[in-house]
Motif scaffolding. Structure first.
Motif, PDB file in Angstrom:
ATOM      1  N   VAL A  58       0.843  -1.197   0.000  1.00 18.15           N
ATOM      2  CA  VAL A  58       0.000   0.000   0.000  1.00 18.15           C
ATOM      3  C   VAL A  58       0.878   1.246   0.000  1.00 18.15           C
ATOM      4  CG1 VAL A  58      -1.693   1.311   1.349  1.00 18.15           C
ATOM      5  CG2 VAL A  58      -1.967  -1.153   1.080  1.00 18.15           C
ATOM      6  N   LEU A  59       1.908   1.254   0.830  1.00 21.88           N
ATOM      7  CA  LEU A  59       2.822   2.394   0.895  1.00 21.88           C
ATOM      8  C   LEU A  59       3.551   2.587  -0.440  1.00 21.88           C
ATOM      9  CD1 LEU A  59       4.114   4.482   2.990  1.00 21.88           C
ATOM     10  CD2 LEU A  59       6.039   2.898   2.989  1.00 21.88           C
ATOM     11  N   TYR A  60       4.042   1.495  -0.995  1.00 22.64           N
ATOM     12  CA  TYR A  60       4.761   1.577  -2.276  1.00 22.64           C
ATOM     13  C   TYR A  60       3.852   2.038  -3.410  1.00 22.64           C
ATOM     14  CZ  TYR A  60       8.866  -0.845  -0.363  1.00 22.64           C
ATOM     15  OH  TYR A  60       9.978  -1.189   0.349  1.00 22.64           O
ATOM     16  N   SER A  61       2.586   1.623  -3.379  1.00 23.57           N
ATOM     17  CA  SER A  61       1.678   2.039  -4.455  1.00 23.57           C
ATOM     18  C   SER A  61       1.527   3.556  -4.483  1.00 23.57           C
ATOM     19  CB  SER A  61       0.321   1.356  -4.317  1.00 23.57           C
ATOM     20  OG  SER A  61      -0.368   1.862  -3.196  1.00 23.57           O
ATOM     21  N   LYS A  62       1.739   4.185  -3.345  1.00 26.99           N
ATOM     22  CA  LYS A  62       1.647   5.644  -3.276  1.00 26.99           C
ATOM     23  C   LYS A  62       3.007   6.312  -3.482  1.00 26.99           C
ATOM     24  CE  LYS A  62       0.140   9.761  -2.106  1.00 26.99           C
ATOM     25  NZ  LYS A  62      -0.640  10.558  -2.994  1.00 26.99           N
ATOM     26  N   TYR A  63       4.042   5.800  -2.828  1.00 25.89           N
ATOM     27  CA  TYR A  63       5.317   6.512  -2.782  1.00 25.89           C
ATOM     28  C   TYR A  63       6.469   5.874  -3.562  1.00 25.89           C
ATOM     29  CZ  TYR A  63       3.300   9.468   0.785  1.00 25.89           C
ATOM     30  OH  TYR A  63       2.515  10.356   1.458  1.00 25.89           O
ATOM     31  N   PHE A  64       6.298   4.626  -3.997  1.00 22.79           N
ATOM     32  CA  PHE A  64       7.389   3.948  -4.700  1.00 22.79           C
ATOM     33  C   PHE A  64       6.764   3.043  -5.758  1.00 22.79           C
ATOM     34  CE2 PHE A  64      11.205   0.988  -4.479  1.00 22.79           C
ATOM     35  CZ  PHE A  64      12.070   1.904  -5.037  1.00 22.79           C
ATOM     36  N   THR A  65       6.232   3.682  -6.778  1.00 19.83           N
ATOM     37  CA  THR A  65       5.384   2.997  -7.751  1.00 19.83           C
ATOM     38  C   THR A  65       6.138   1.942  -8.558  1.00 19.83           C
ATOM     39  OG1 THR A  65       5.859   4.611  -9.473  1.00 19.83           O
ATOM     40  CG2 THR A  65       3.990   5.099  -8.002  1.00 19.83           C
ATOM     41  N   LYS A  66       5.367   1.071  -9.196  1.00 17.91           N
ATOM     42  CA  LYS A  66       5.954   0.038 -10.051  1.00 17.91           C
ATOM     43  C   LYS A  66       6.758   0.651 -11.180  1.00 17.91           C
ATOM     44  CE  LYS A  66       2.623  -3.599  -9.164  1.00 17.91           C
ATOM     45  NZ  LYS A  66       1.610  -4.506  -9.688  1.00 17.91           N
ATOM     46  N   GLU A  67       6.299   1.780 -11.688  1.00 13.79           N
ATOM     47  CA  GLU A  67       7.010   2.452 -12.777  1.00 13.79           C
ATOM     48  C   GLU A  67       8.397   2.903 -12.323  1.00 13.79           C
ATOM     49  OE1 GLU A  67       3.812   3.296 -11.888  1.00 13.79           O
ATOM     50  OE2 GLU A  67       2.876   2.226 -13.549  1.00 13.79           O
ATOM     51  N   VAL A  68       8.478   3.446 -11.113  1.00 12.81           N
ATOM     52  CA  VAL A  68       9.769   3.885 -10.576  1.00 12.81           C
ATOM     53  C   VAL A  68      10.674   2.677 -10.369  1.00 12.81           C
ATOM     54  CG1 VAL A  68      10.912   4.907  -8.557  1.00 12.81           C
ATOM     55  CG2 VAL A  68       8.865   5.972  -9.510  1.00 12.81           C
ATOM     56  N   ARG A  69      10.138   1.615  -9.789  1.00 17.19           N
ATOM     57  CA  ARG A  69      10.932   0.400  -9.573  1.00 17.19           C
ATOM     58  C   ARG A  69      11.381  -0.203 -10.891  1.00 17.19           C
ATOM     59  NH1 ARG A  69       7.044  -2.548  -5.435  1.00 17.19           N
ATOM     60  NH2 ARG A  69       5.618  -1.154  -6.447  1.00 17.19           N
ATOM     61  N   SER A  70      10.516  -0.186 -11.889  1.00 17.52           N
ATOM     62  CA  SER A  70      10.878  -0.706 -13.208  1.00 17.52           C
ATOM     63  C   SER A  70      11.999   0.108 -13.831  1.00 17.52           C
ATOM     64  CB  SER A  70       9.643  -0.703 -14.115  1.00 17.52           C
ATOM     65  OG  SER A  70       9.973  -1.160 -15.392  1.00 17.52           O
ATOM     66  N   CYS A  71      11.909   1.418 -13.697  1.00 18.49           N
ATOM     67  CA  CYS A  71      12.956   2.304 -14.211  1.00 18.49           C
ATOM     68  C   CYS A  71      14.288   2.024 -13.518  1.00 18.49           C
ATOM     69  CB  CYS A  71      12.534   3.754 -14.012  1.00 18.49           C
ATOM     70  SG  CYS A  71      13.731   4.953 -14.611  1.00 18.49           S
ATOM     71  N   LEU A  72      14.255   1.835 -12.210  1.00 18.32           N
ATOM     72  CA  LEU A  72      15.480   1.544 -11.463  1.00 18.32           C
ATOM     73  C   LEU A  72      16.062   0.177 -11.842  1.00 18.32           C
ATOM     74  CD1 LEU A  72      14.419   2.984  -8.002  1.00 18.32           C
ATOM     75  CD2 LEU A  72      16.161   3.913  -9.548  1.00 18.32           C
ATOM     76  N   THR A  73      15.194  -0.770 -12.142  1.00 16.91           N
ATOM     77  CA  THR A  73      15.654  -2.084 -12.596  1.00 16.91           C
ATOM     78  C   THR A  73      16.356  -1.960 -13.938  1.00 16.91           C
ATOM     79  OG1 THR A  73      13.875  -3.223 -11.421  1.00 16.91           O
ATOM     80  CG2 THR A  73      14.901  -4.405 -13.252  1.00 16.91           C
ATOM     81  N   ARG A  74      15.753  -1.226 -14.881  1.00 13.95           N
ATOM     82  CA  ARG A  74      16.382  -1.021 -16.195  1.00 13.95           C
ATOM     83  C   ARG A  74      17.720  -0.298 -16.052  1.00 13.95           C
ATOM     84  NH1 ARG A  74      11.198   0.148 -17.467  1.00 13.95           N
ATOM     85  NH2 ARG A  74      11.518   2.387 -17.499  1.00 13.95           N
ATOM     86  N   GLU A  75      17.759   0.689 -15.173  1.00 14.32           N
ATOM     87  CA  GLU A  75      18.998   1.423 -14.936  1.00 14.32           C
ATOM     88  C   GLU A  75      20.092   0.484 -14.424  1.00 14.32           C
ATOM     89  OE1 GLU A  75      20.314   4.600 -11.624  1.00 14.32           O
ATOM     90  OE2 GLU A  75      18.565   5.198 -12.808  1.00 14.32           O
ATOM     91  N   PHE A  76      19.721  -0.409 -13.515  1.00 17.44           N
ATOM     92  CA  PHE A  76      20.700  -1.362 -12.985  1.00 17.44           C
ATOM     93  C   PHE A  76      21.177  -2.314 -14.077  1.00 17.44           C
ATOM     94  CE2 PHE A  76      21.752  -5.495 -11.116  1.00 17.44           C
ATOM     95  CZ  PHE A  76      22.790  -5.115 -10.281  1.00 17.44           C
ATOM     96  N   MET A  77      20.262  -2.782 -14.887  1.00 20.42           N
ATOM     97  CA  MET A  77      20.622  -3.763 -15.922  1.00 20.42           C
ATOM     98  C   MET A  77      21.583  -3.182 -16.954  1.00 20.42           C
ATOM     99  SD  MET A  77      19.278  -6.483 -14.879  1.00 20.42           S
ATOM    100  CE  MET A  77      19.646  -7.516 -16.276  1.00 20.42           C
ATOM    101  N   THR A  78      21.556  -1.880 -17.144  1.00 21.85           N
ATOM    102  CA  THR A  78      22.446  -1.243 -18.126  1.00 21.85           C
ATOM    103  C   THR A  78      23.581  -0.459 -17.462  1.00 21.85           C
ATOM    104  OG1 THR A  78      21.026   0.714 -18.228  1.00 21.85           O
ATOM    105  CG2 THR A  78      20.590  -1.054 -19.830  1.00 21.85           C
ATOM    106  N   LEU A  79      23.742  -0.633 -16.164  1.00 20.60           N
ATOM    107  CA  LEU A  79      24.741   0.131 -15.412  1.00 20.60           C
ATOM    108  C   LEU A  79      26.158  -0.189 -15.874  1.00 20.60           C
ATOM    109  CD1 LEU A  79      25.253   2.097 -13.050  1.00 20.60           C
ATOM    110  CD2 LEU A  79      25.361   0.098 -11.554  1.00 20.60           C
ATOM    111  N   ARG A  80      26.910   0.852 -16.179  1.00 20.53           N
ATOM    112  CA  ARG A  80      28.320   0.736 -16.572  1.00 20.53           C
ATOM    113  C   ARG A  80      29.116   1.768 -15.791  1.00 20.53           C
ATOM    114  NH1 ARG A  80      26.504  -3.248 -17.885  1.00 20.53           N
ATOM    115  NH2 ARG A  80      26.258  -4.141 -19.942  1.00 20.53           N
ATOM    116  N   GLN A  81      30.376   1.459 -15.552  1.00 23.98           N
ATOM    117  CA  GLN A  81      31.234   2.368 -14.798  1.00 23.98           C
ATOM    118  C   GLN A  81      31.448   3.671 -15.538  1.00 23.98           C
ATOM    119  OE1 GLN A  81      35.158   0.881 -13.970  1.00 23.98           O
ATOM    120  NE2 GLN A  81      35.767   2.743 -12.898  1.00 23.98           N
TER     121      GLN A  81
END
Length: 175
Positions: A60-83
């Protein structure tokens, strides 16, 4: 990210205090301040806080403050992370922060290590692979050392670091 950090920090407290189930929800709701406490008041209309589990509270808290879209974006960022041009230390911080969003990689030690090495600059990646890494923490240390060595090599090439002959002890020879 603030909501995620808040959840992680109070989960550490809950683990230390050995709080479970409804006690976690009661404690967390007590700790909410500002906009989050106002949000809780409106959320309590549709959610029974007395029967709410910790997992459901987080959803419930995440649905308001840490949405799936934000988490998905952070996942994509991690998957393409380069030094890239970042230092190894900064890359490690970003890598470890992003690990949380991709448990399939992080929960497999070999996959986590592979993903970390693949993200390093090519010259460092080569140095690390030659060493035959098997443990993430040791690999991070080696990457930091390799980066330091690369900087020394570059400084030598540019003549920024003068050669210093090793100092010899003559005290025994004077006897």
């Amino acid at each position: 990210m603030i909501a995620e950090r808040w959840i992680k920090s109070i989960e550490v407290i809950f683990t230390f205090m050995e709080l479970q189930g409804a006690y976690r929800v009661r404690c967390a709701t007590f700790l909410l301040t500002g906009d989050a406490s106002l949000w809780l008041e409106s959320a309590s209309v549709s959610v029974n806080l007395q029967t709410l589990t910790w997992t459901c509270f987080k959803e419930v808290l995440y649905s308001k403050y840490f949405t799936k879209e934000v988490r998905s974006c952070l996942t994509r960022e991690f998957m393409t992370l380069r030094q890239g041009d970042n230092s190894v230390a900064k890359f490690v911080r970003k890598f470890e922060r992003g690990c949380h969003f991709v448990p399939l990689i992080v929960n497999d030690a070999r996959e986590k290590l592979r993903h970390f090495i693949d993200g390093l600059q090519p010259v460092l990646r080569c140095d690390i692979r030659v060493a035959g890494p098997t443990i993430y923490a040791i690999t991070v240390s080696r990457a930091l050392e390799a980066e330091h060595d690369q900087k020394d090599i570059e400084n030598d090439r540019q003549g920024k670091r003068p050669y210093q002959a090793p100092q010899q002890h003559h005290s025994l020879l004077s006897l």
